[in-house]
Scaffold this motif. Sequence first.
Motif, mmCIF file in Angstrom:
data_model
loop_
_atom_site.group_PDB
_atom_site.id
_atom_site.type_symbol
_atom_site.label_atom_id
_atom_site.label_comp_id
_atom_site.label_asym_id
_atom_site.label_seq_id
_atom_site.Cartn_x
_atom_site.Cartn_y
_atom_site.Cartn_z
ATOM 1 N N ASN A 32 0.833 -1.217 0.000
ATOM 2 C CA ASN A 32 0.000 0.000 0.000
ATOM 3 C C ASN A 32 0.866 1.266 0.000
ATOM 4 O OD1 ASN A 32 -2.433 -1.325 -0.110
ATOM 5 N ND2 ASN A 32 -2.778 -1.275 2.115
ATOM 6 N N GLU A 70 -10.625 -13.154 -4.107
ATOM 7 C CA GLU A 70 -10.664 -11.682 -4.014
ATOM 8 C C GLU A 70 -9.347 -11.158 -3.447
ATOM 9 O OE1 GLU A 70 -13.052 -9.749 -5.262
ATOM 10 O OE2 GLU A 70 -13.686 -11.707 -6.008
ATOM 11 N N LYS A 76 -5.088 -1.655 -1.185
ATOM 12 C CA LYS A 76 -5.734 -0.482 -1.804
ATOM 13 C C LYS A 76 -5.995 -0.769 -3.284
ATOM 14 C CE LYS A 76 -2.793 2.777 -0.765
ATOM 15 N NZ LYS A 76 -2.127 4.080 -0.668
ATOM 16 N N SER A 77 -6.956 -1.649 -3.518
ATOM 17 C CA SER A 77 -7.140 -2.162 -4.876
ATOM 18 C C SER A 77 -7.756 -1.126 -5.832
ATOM 19 C CB SER A 77 -7.978 -3.437 -4.855
ATOM 20 O OG SER A 77 -9.178 -3.216 -4.177
ATOM 21 N N ASP A 78 -8.332 -0.036 -5.277
ATOM 22 C CA ASP A 78 -8.882 1.012 -6.157
ATOM 23 C C ASP A 78 -7.813 1.645 -7.048
ATOM 24 O OD1 ASP A 78 -11.257 0.562 -4.973
ATOM 25 O OD2 ASP A 78 -11.360 2.459 -3.866
ATOM 26 N N ALA A 79 -6.575 1.609 -6.576
ATOM 27 C CA ALA A 79 -5.488 2.252 -7.327
ATOM 28 C C ALA A 79 -4.926 1.349 -8.433
ATOM 29 C CB ALA A 79 -4.375 2.664 -6.366
ATOM 30 N N GLN A 81 -4.793 -0.269 -11.895
ATOM 31 C CA GLN A 81 -5.373 0.155 -13.185
ATOM 32 C C GLN A 81 -5.859 -1.011 -14.030
ATOM 33 O OE1 GLN A 81 -1.919 2.401 -13.947
ATOM 34 N NE2 GLN A 81 -2.576 3.780 -12.324
ATOM 35 N N LYS A 82 -5.197 -2.146 -13.911
ATOM 36 C CA LYS A 82 -5.643 -3.302 -14.678
ATOM 37 C C LYS A 82 -5.258 -4.578 -13.933
ATOM 38 C CE LYS A 82 -6.161 -4.418 -19.548
ATOM 39 N NZ LYS A 82 -7.557 -3.942 -19.627
#
Length: 182
Positions: A32, A70, A76-79, A81-82
């Motif tokens: 993170n 999962e 912080k998986s929102d960051a 991009q792919k």
Amino acid sequence: MKALLIVDVQNDFCPGGALAVPDGDKVVPVINRLMDQFDIIVASKDWHPPQSVHFQKWPVHCVQETPGAEFHPQLKSDAIQKVFLKGTGGADDGYSAYEATSDDLGEYLNSKNVTELYVAGLATDYCVRASALDAFRKGFRTFVVTDAVAAVNVKPDDGPKALEEMRNAGVTLLRSEDIAQP
Ligand code: VGL
Ligand code: ZN
């Protein structure tokens, strides 16, 4: 450009999971913090069908669409991009993120002009190893962040051996605090 590849930081590889890596969750806060230093952040997920030859070697883990597959909830998986899904065929292991079937990791990184790839995640002796060796072979300057990885250690020295093998192949090992600030 430099990019961060986060390998398989999934529930099944963390304590309590189906194929728990000792201290697998300890990489999460380190990763993170690392994420703040990169503009390009990609991840892989081990993403197996319910039936796979892979499960003759390993307990059933990271089955597609299950909670075990999962990301760790604190990552912080929102960051990211792919996400590249690998191990999706029933006939092979698919350890390397370069074997992802959802998208081609090498093509994606090339399209973003990435020349330096920093690898973190799980597990040092399997998917981190395979992904870092592939990255180096494909011409990326490849780094493994040693405090941001953890090993399965089927044998107790598998982790250190894998790091040594990567280093001998041309991969640079470094600690997160030694990455130059952007
Ligand atoms: C992995 C063992 C089995 C890994 C995946 O992500 O390193 N290890 N499947
Ligand atoms: Zn697997």
